[in-house]
Design an enzyme around this catalytic site. Structure first.
Site, PDB file in Angstrom:
ATOM      1  N   HIS A 246       0.810  -1.224   0.000  1.00  0.00           N
ATOM      2  CA  HIS A 246       0.000   0.000   0.000  1.00  0.00           C
ATOM      3  C   HIS A 246       0.846   1.279   0.000  1.00  0.00           C
ATOM      4  O   HIS A 246       0.458   2.279  -0.585  1.00  0.00           O
ATOM      5  CB  HIS A 246      -0.984   0.006   1.169  1.00  0.00           C
ATOM      6  CG  HIS A 246      -0.360   0.065   2.532  1.00  0.00           C
ATOM      7  ND1 HIS A 246       0.153  -1.049   3.158  1.00  0.00           N
ATOM      8  CD2 HIS A 246      -0.172   1.094   3.385  1.00  0.00           C
ATOM      9  CE1 HIS A 246       0.615  -0.706   4.343  1.00  0.00           C
ATOM     10  NE2 HIS A 246       0.447   0.595   4.504  1.00  0.00           N
ATOM     11  N   ASP A 247       1.999   1.248   0.631  1.00  0.00           N
ATOM     12  CA  ASP A 247       2.846   2.447   0.685  1.00  0.00           C
ATOM     13  C   ASP A 247       4.121   2.317  -0.151  1.00  0.00           C
ATOM     14  O   ASP A 247       5.099   3.018   0.105  1.00  0.00           O
ATOM     15  CB  ASP A 247       3.228   2.761   2.138  1.00  0.00           C
ATOM     16  CG  ASP A 247       2.164   3.541   2.865  1.00  0.00           C
ATOM     17  OD1 ASP A 247       1.295   4.149   2.200  1.00  0.00           O
ATOM     18  OD2 ASP A 247       2.178   3.553   4.114  1.00  0.00           O
ATOM     19  N   LYS A 250       6.330   5.220  -1.449  1.00  0.00           N
ATOM     20  CA  LYS A 250       7.202   6.018  -0.584  1.00  0.00           C
ATOM     21  C   LYS A 250       8.680   5.867  -0.943  1.00  0.00           C
ATOM     22  O   LYS A 250       9.503   6.672  -0.492  1.00  0.00           O
ATOM     23  CB  LYS A 250       6.984   5.645   0.886  1.00  0.00           C
ATOM     24  CG  LYS A 250       5.664   6.155   1.446  1.00  0.00           C
ATOM     25  CD  LYS A 250       5.517   5.808   2.927  1.00  0.00           C
ATOM     26  CE  LYS A 250       4.227   6.362   3.510  1.00  0.00           C
ATOM     27  NZ  LYS A 250       4.054   5.986   4.936  1.00  0.00           N
ATOM     28  N   HIS A 275       2.836   9.639  -3.097  1.00  0.00           N
ATOM     29  CA  HIS A 275       3.218   8.230  -2.973  1.00  0.00           C
ATOM     30  C   HIS A 275       2.103   7.304  -3.461  1.00  0.00           C
ATOM     31  O   HIS A 275       2.360   6.179  -3.896  1.00  0.00           O
ATOM     32  CB  HIS A 275       3.634   7.881  -1.539  1.00  0.00           C
ATOM     33  CG  HIS A 275       2.500   7.632  -0.593  1.00  0.00           C
ATOM     34  ND1 HIS A 275       1.862   8.652   0.084  1.00  0.00           N
ATOM     35  CD2 HIS A 275       1.871   6.489  -0.204  1.00  0.00           C
ATOM     36  CE1 HIS A 275       0.912   8.144   0.855  1.00  0.00           C
ATOM     37  NE2 HIS A 275       0.897   6.830   0.696  1.00  0.00           N
ATOM     38  N   HIS A 301      -5.923   3.821  -0.900  1.00  0.00           N
ATOM     39  CA  HIS A 301      -6.038   3.651   0.551  1.00  0.00           C
ATOM     40  C   HIS A 301      -6.092   4.970   1.318  1.00  0.00           C
ATOM     41  O   HIS A 301      -6.331   4.974   2.529  1.00  0.00           O
ATOM     42  CB  HIS A 301      -4.919   2.753   1.093  1.00  0.00           C
ATOM     43  CG  HIS A 301      -3.551   3.362   1.092  1.00  0.00           C
ATOM     44  ND1 HIS A 301      -2.814   3.564  -0.052  1.00  0.00           N
ATOM     45  CD2 HIS A 301      -2.767   3.814   2.105  1.00  0.00           C
ATOM     46  CE1 HIS A 301      -1.647   4.100   0.256  1.00  0.00           C
ATOM     47  NE2 HIS A 301      -1.594   4.266   1.560  1.00  0.00           N
ATOM     48  N   HIS A 302      -5.893   6.097   0.626  1.00  0.00           N
ATOM     49  CA  HIS A 302      -6.066   7.406   1.270  1.00  0.00           C
ATOM     50  C   HIS A 302      -7.301   8.147   0.753  1.00  0.00           C
ATOM     51  O   HIS A 302      -7.496   9.321   1.069  1.00  0.00           O
ATOM     52  CB  HIS A 302      -4.819   8.268   1.076  1.00  0.00           C
ATOM     53  CG  HIS A 302      -3.690   7.904   1.992  1.00  0.00           C
ATOM     54  ND1 HIS A 302      -3.750   8.061   3.359  1.00  0.00           N
ATOM     55  CD2 HIS A 302      -2.471   7.351   1.729  1.00  0.00           C
ATOM     56  CE1 HIS A 302      -2.610   7.647   3.903  1.00  0.00           C
ATOM     57  NE2 HIS A 302      -1.824   7.200   2.936  1.00  0.00           N
ATOM     58  N   ASP A 330      -4.869   0.473   7.857  1.00  0.00           N
ATOM     59  CA  ASP A 330      -3.665   1.307   7.904  1.00  0.00           C
ATOM     60  C   ASP A 330      -3.769   2.370   8.993  1.00  0.00           C
ATOM     61  O   ASP A 330      -2.822   2.577   9.771  1.00  0.00           O
ATOM     62  CB  ASP A 330      -3.460   1.953   6.535  1.00  0.00           C
ATOM     63  CG  ASP A 330      -2.154   2.721   6.430  1.00  0.00           C
ATOM     64  OD1 ASP A 330      -1.144   2.282   7.022  1.00  0.00           O
ATOM     65  OD2 ASP A 330      -2.132   3.752   5.738  1.00  0.00           O
TER      66      ASP A 330
END
Length: 393
Positions: A246-247, A250, A275, A301-302, A330
């Site tokens: 998910h990240d 980054k 990201h 996811h954000h 998260d």
């Protein structure tokens, strides 16, 4: 006059950044996954290994059990080679099951006799100069050694391979052994892809302020929540395997922003938000289902149920259910984890926030599933606790 083996004068290169490493891995694993001709797979394997460790040459050796030989159809700069099963550095590595790591072939003492009759003897015939070498054996799905990677000459100013290079070649070797057997037996390679997805997820987190256990917890929370929402076990398992990515975007965020201990400025926050799109762009072109799911999770996811999230301001069920699930998993883990820059929130405070954000930040159905599954979620949190970080001096 030297023949085709002659070493060209090569400009010194740089080791790959985390983002470049990911791009190399994703590019080659996608190609390998769709290739069913062994020679083509071996070419891709050798190219992947060479790029990962920035080597001049890389060979993929296989055991021919019928003739009791080692052979390579892909050795950069040379044609097919066959040697007796237990001969040379490759034979020694395969026989012992251990990697071999040499900084300078001409001054190495432990393997001097092998080098004199092998690499150094070949150098005299071809004009090539062997310096640094690595050999890493690889295994099939049953754990049996079926071949080895051999990398020759580091093309950076250091001119020697590092321990990190050894780990990267081991990662390539782990994928290679299983993939080659898969091609030979026409079997799927999903298990190895799962390992790579999780490993790459940890690389993404290691650049930021999170820990490897963060991706483990988020994966487990996502799985429990998916089942709690009535999603099939097969699809819940897919989300569990994809959510560690998910990240992943980054890896491309500058350290000045990613590791800043204080509050981000508006401009820095805008950089941080990228990201999501970076992760999506890294993953979106894969034909593999798990990486397609990971692309959706990385991108969404954000996003927020009320449409005020990022990067695309999606609203309600415009957000894929996998993105809605990963969002709450998260946030729960981020708020409940202690870091050098913040204290962990108390559980009651997190639960109150989720109640307030039901229908705002979070999908109401996911929040309801979260509270129903809370005992199982807390059990996961306890099982994968982080070591408390020490504050910097």
């Amino acid at each position: 006059m030297h023949d085709e083996y002659e070493l060209e004068v090569v400009k010194m290169k740089q080791d790959l950044s985390s983002e470049q490493m990911l791009s190399v891995i994703f590019e080659y694993t996608a190609k390998i996954a769709n290739e069913r001709i062994l020679d083509n797979v071996l070419i891709l394997m050798a190219n992947m290994g060479r790029e990962m460790v920035v080597a001049d040459r890389c060979s993929v050796w296989l055991i021919d059990e019928r003739t009791e030989e080692l052979f390579t159809t892909v050795a950069h700069g040379v044609k097919e080679i066959r040697i007796p099963l237990n001969s040379g550095l490759v034979g020694m590595s395969i026989s012992s099951g251990e990697a071999i790591f040499i900084d300078d072939a001409y001054t190495n003492v432990p393997y001097r006799d092998v080098l004199l009759s092998g690499a150094i003897a070949v150098d005299k015939r071809t004009g090539y100069h062997t310096k640094a070498l690595m050999v890493v054996p690889f295994r099939n799905n049953e754990g049996r050694i079926i071949g080895a990677y051999q990398a020759i000459n580091k093309l950076t100013e250091a001119e020697v391979f590092s321990n990190k290079d050894l780990e990267y070649l081991k990662l390539a070797a782990s994928y290679s052994g299983k993939s080659i057997e898969s091609v030979m037996l026409q079997q799927e390679i999903e298990e190895t892809q799962k390992e790579i997805i999780f490993t790459m997820g940890e690389i993404g987190e290691s650049r930021s302020k999170e820990t490897g256990n963060h991706v483990k917890r988020v994966a487990e929370y996502s799985y429990i929540l998916a089942l709690g929402m009535g999603i099939s076990q097969e699809d819940a398992e897919k989300l569990k395997l994809a959510s560690p990515m998910h990240d992943i975007g980054k890896v491309a965020i500058p350290d000045a922003v990613l590791k800043k201990p204080g509050k981000l400025t508006d401009e820095e926050y805008d950089v941080m938000k990228t990201h999501t799109t970076i992760g999506y762009n890294l993953l979106k072109n894969s034909r593999r289902e798990l990486l397609k799911i990971a692309a959706v999770v990385a991108s969404q996811h954000h996003e927020k149920w009320n449409g005020r999230g990022y990067p695309n301001g999606l609203k309600g069920e415009e957000i894929h259910v996998y993105g809605r699930i990963t969002a709450i998993a998260d946030v729960f883990d981020a708020l409940g984890s202690e870091r050098v820059y913040k204290k962990a929130w108390e559980l009651d405070r997190i639960l109150n926030l989720f109640k307030e954000e039901r229908g705002q930040h979070f999908d109401p159905k996911v929040v309801d599933a979260f509270f129903e599954q809370l005992p199982a979620i807390l059990k996961i949190r306890d099982a994968y606790q982080d070591a408390i970080p020490e504050a910097s001096a």
